[in-house]
Design a protein around this motif. Sequence first.
Motif, short mmCIF file in Angstrom:
data_model
loop_
_atom_site.label_atom_id
_atom_site.label_comp_id
_atom_site.label_asym_id
_atom_site.label_seq_id
_atom_site.Cartn_x
_atom_site.Cartn_y
_atom_site.Cartn_z
N GLY A 1 0.82 -1.21 0.00
CA GLY A 1 0.00 0.00 0.00
C GLY A 1 0.85 1.25 0.00
O GLY A 1 0.51 2.25 -0.64
N ARG A 2 1.97 1.20 0.70
CA ARG A 2 2.88 2.34 0.70
C ARG A 2 3.53 2.51 -0.66
O ARG A 2 3.69 3.63 -1.16
CB ARG A 2 3.94 2.17 1.78
CG ARG A 2 4.86 3.36 1.92
CD ARG A 2 5.70 3.32 3.18
NE ARG A 2 6.55 4.49 3.28
CZ ARG A 2 7.36 4.73 4.30
NH1 ARG A 2 7.40 3.89 5.32
NH2 ARG A 2 8.12 5.82 4.31
N ALA A 3 3.91 1.40 -1.29
CA ALA A 3 4.50 1.47 -2.62
C ALA A 3 3.51 2.06 -3.62
O ALA A 3 3.89 2.84 -4.51
CB ALA A 3 4.93 0.08 -3.07
N MET A 4 2.22 1.70 -3.47
CA MET A 4 1.20 2.24 -4.38
C MET A 4 1.08 3.75 -4.25
O MET A 4 0.98 4.48 -5.24
CB MET A 4 -0.16 1.60 -4.07
CG MET A 4 -0.41 0.29 -4.75
SD MET A 4 -2.15 -0.18 -4.59
CE MET A 4 -2.18 -0.81 -2.91
N VAL A 5 1.07 4.25 -3.01
CA VAL A 5 0.88 5.68 -2.78
C VAL A 5 2.11 6.47 -3.20
O VAL A 5 2.01 7.55 -3.81
CB VAL A 5 0.55 5.93 -1.30
CG1 VAL A 5 0.57 7.43 -0.99
CG2 VAL A 5 -0.81 5.35 -0.95
#
Length: 293
Positions: free
Chosen positions: A66-70
Motif C-alpha cells: 500500500g505504501r509502494a502504491m501511494v
Amino acid sequence: MLTQERSDDDVRLVAGAVRDLARRTHFPVAFGGLFSDGSVSVTSVVGSRTRSLDGLSVRPERGLGGRAMVELRPRMTRDYRSAQHITHDYDGHILGEGITTLLAVPVVVDGRARGVLYGGAWASQGVGDVVAAPAFQVADALAAELRVREEVRRRVAKLAPAPLASARLSAPLREELRESYAELRQVASGIVDPALRRRLEVIERRLAAISGDSGIVRDTAAAGRSAGDVSLSPREIDVLACVALGATNAEIAGSLGLREGTVKAYLSSAMGKLDAATRHAAVTKARRSGLLP
C-alpha cells in the motif's frame, strides 16, 4: 487512486508477470495483483509453502504494498516482522507464509498505481541491483501491456455500437471509420496475448462490415489477409492503413515500433502484390479488394 475494472485477461497477464518475476529474481515467493474496487487483490502466487497469501487484499497506504502504491516507487524490508515504517494490517498473510524479506514494486500506468508485484524470502537477505532490476523490469513490462490494453478498450468503446453494414456511410463517417481502423491497428500492433488478439479481430471484422461502398466482409485471421488472388500479411495491412491516413514512412515507423527501412520493405511488398505503382494506388486497390475499409 483510480478504480479499475479487472478482466480475466488482466488476471492472466498478472499471472504471467508473477511467474516471470519468480524466474528472473532470487525470490522463492512471488505474488501480485491489480487494483480494483479500492484495493489490490492478490490473484497469483508462485512458490508459497502455505495458503496464507490466499485472499490477500491490499489497500492504499496500508502495508508495504500500500505504501509502494501511494509513493509510486518500490519499497523493501529485510525484516518484515519488526518493520516500523509500514502498518502491519497484513501480518496474518505475510508472517503466516513465514516471509521475512519483502519487496513491493508498484505497477504504474499513466501516473497511477494499477497493481503491485511482490518478491518474498523466508530469511533476511539483501536485495541488490541484480535482484531488484529484473523485478522493476517485469513491473514496467506489465504496466506497458496494461497501457496498451486500456487504450484498445477505450477505442473499441468509442466505436460501439457499430453502424449497420447495409447503411451507406457519408464521406465524413467513412473517413472517421478508416481513421479509427488505422488507429486500432497501431495500438494493437504490439499485443501478443492470443485471447486479446482474437477479440480485436472481431472488432476489425465489424469495421470491415461497414467498409463503404463495397460492403465486403474480410477475413482477419492473424496468419494473413486475402481477397481474390491478393494476400497481404498483417504487417502489410498495418502499414497500408497508416498510409491511408497520409502518414510518412518515418511516422509509420514510430507508430508501429518498426525501423523506417522495414516500413519501406512492407510497403514495397504490398505494392507489388497489389500491382500498384504508388503508395496511394496501393491503398485504393486494397480498398477495392476489401483489404482496407
